[in-house]
Design an enzyme around this catalytic site. Structure first.
Site, short mmCIF file in Angstrom:
data_model
loop_
_atom_site.label_atom_id
_atom_site.label_comp_id
_atom_site.label_asym_id
_atom_site.label_seq_id
_atom_site.Cartn_x
_atom_site.Cartn_y
_atom_site.Cartn_z
N HIS A 1 0.86 -1.19 0.00
CA HIS A 1 0.00 0.00 0.00
C HIS A 1 0.90 1.24 0.00
O HIS A 1 1.93 1.28 0.69
CB HIS A 1 -0.90 0.02 1.25
N ASN B 1 0.43 5.73 -0.24
CA ASN B 1 -0.41 6.91 -0.41
C ASN B 1 0.47 8.14 -0.27
O ASN B 1 1.27 8.23 0.67
CB ASN B 1 -1.52 6.94 0.64
N ARG C 1 -15.84 8.56 -4.30
CA ARG C 1 -16.32 7.51 -5.19
C ARG C 1 -16.13 6.15 -4.52
O ARG C 1 -15.00 5.74 -4.24
CB ARG C 1 -15.58 7.57 -6.53
N ILE C 2 -17.21 5.43 -4.27
CA ILE C 2 -17.17 4.20 -3.48
C ILE C 2 -16.25 3.16 -4.10
O ILE C 2 -15.44 2.52 -3.40
CB ILE C 2 -18.59 3.62 -3.30
N GLU C 3 -16.35 2.93 -5.42
CA GLU C 3 -15.53 1.90 -6.05
C GLU C 3 -14.04 2.22 -5.90
O GLU C 3 -13.23 1.30 -5.70
CB GLU C 3 -15.90 1.78 -7.54
N SER C 4 -13.68 3.49 -6.00
CA SER C 4 -12.28 3.87 -5.86
C SER C 4 -11.80 3.70 -4.42
O SER C 4 -10.67 3.27 -4.17
CB SER C 4 -12.07 5.32 -6.31
#
Length: 304
Positions: free
Chosen positions: A104, A106, A264-267
């Site tokens: 991960h 970020n 955005r939920i999918e992202s």
């Protein structure tokens, strides 16, 4: 002065560079892109790779959003005003191989106009980090990973690695399991200029963290991708993925921020693994590699 537009453009370039490197490393999988807009302001580029030679599911996502913060987020950030701008690149890769780790990363920037008028400096900071979640902790790989992160940190501040490693150990801790999500890495938030580092250097550090992702991770992929594995190894992989899912759904601040700011939920939920298993009351066999891994999922291990 570095503008938020420049930061967003540089982050988009880093997204491009990482996607190109990961496609080359996989050899089969290709990123599919979806451009999206956020109700309230801004949008992003979601890029997903699936069913590749080694990457079963992964996302390398860019966003640049603005608008008004919900009350819950204002309270969490301890700010009065609600206008905000946020941009960043967020990555999660789930490999199909038990000996290749989950990773991960970020890097992000957050800005709010000053509450004292347009002549004052805005409230602004950088955050981010990289952490590794091996299904099986391989000590040489852990040393390589942490050594690479320390090398990046040391270019900007002698104490960054020590401070940000401790922060990662504390942040990526699954409290209800009393175990760390993986072997940590570095994590930082609200990083801004001070007497020891300029604003330009903070920005360069953020980009250096982003650009360390591909070479560091691809080295670990190539070390392990051709190892043979059994059904039992894969069952353990699915068990460890369940812990990853638990952390992201219960504790992860980025997930909470995205959901509470109408992201955005999918992202947001692309970080979840494609398959995971919750085996009731699982106990690793004494002396097994699984037991060894569990013994290394704790804070404070000095890998370098």
């Amino acid at each position: 002065m570095i503008t938020k537009e420049q930061i967003a453009e540089d982050y988009k370039q880093i997204q491009d560079e990482i996607c190109t490197a990961l496609e080359a490393a996989d050899g089969l999988g290709k990123f599919e892109q979806e451009i999206w807009e956020r109700d309230g302001g801004g949008g992003g580029r979601t890029r997903i790779i699936q069913n590749g030679n080694i990457f079963e599911k992964g996302g390398v996502n860019f966003s640049a959003v603005h608008g008004h913060l919900p009350h819950t987020v204002k309270k969490a950030l301890n700010v009065e005003q609600d206008d905000f701008f946020a941009t960043g690149v967020s990555i999660v890769i789930h490999p199909n191989h038990p000996f290749v780790p989950i990773i991960h990363m970020n890097i992000r920037y957050f800005e709010m106009p000053s509450s004292f008028g347009s002549q004052s400096e805005p409230i602004r900071w950088f955050g981010g980090g990289i952490d590794l979640t091996p299904h099986y902790v391989i000590e040489d790989d852990a040393k390589h990973f942490h050594g690479a992160l320390k090398s990046v940190c040391d270019q900007f501040h002698a104490d960054f690695y020590r401070r940000f490693k401790v922060w990662a150990d504390d942040y990526f801790h699954i409290k209800h399991r009393d175990e760390t999500r993986g072997i940590g890495g570095i994590f930082y938030d609200r990083l801004t200029a001070n007497d020891e580092i300029s604003w330009e250097q903070v920005f360069e550090f953020s980009k250096a963290v982003g650009r360390s992702f591909a070479p560091t991770y691809i080295e670990l992929v190539n070390r392990n991708r051709d190892k043979a594995f059994t059904d039992e190894h894969q069952l353990w992989q699915y068990q460890r993925r369940s812990r990853y899912a638990e952390f992201n759904l219960v504790y992860d601040a980025g997930t909470k921020f995205g959901l509470e700011t109408n992201g955005r939920i999918e992202s947001i939920l692309m970080s979840l693994p494609p398959t995971a298993k919750w085996i009731y009351d699982y106990h690793a066999q004494p002396g097994s590699e699984e037991e060894k891994t569990l013994s290394l999922l704790k804070k404070g291990i000095n890998w370098v």
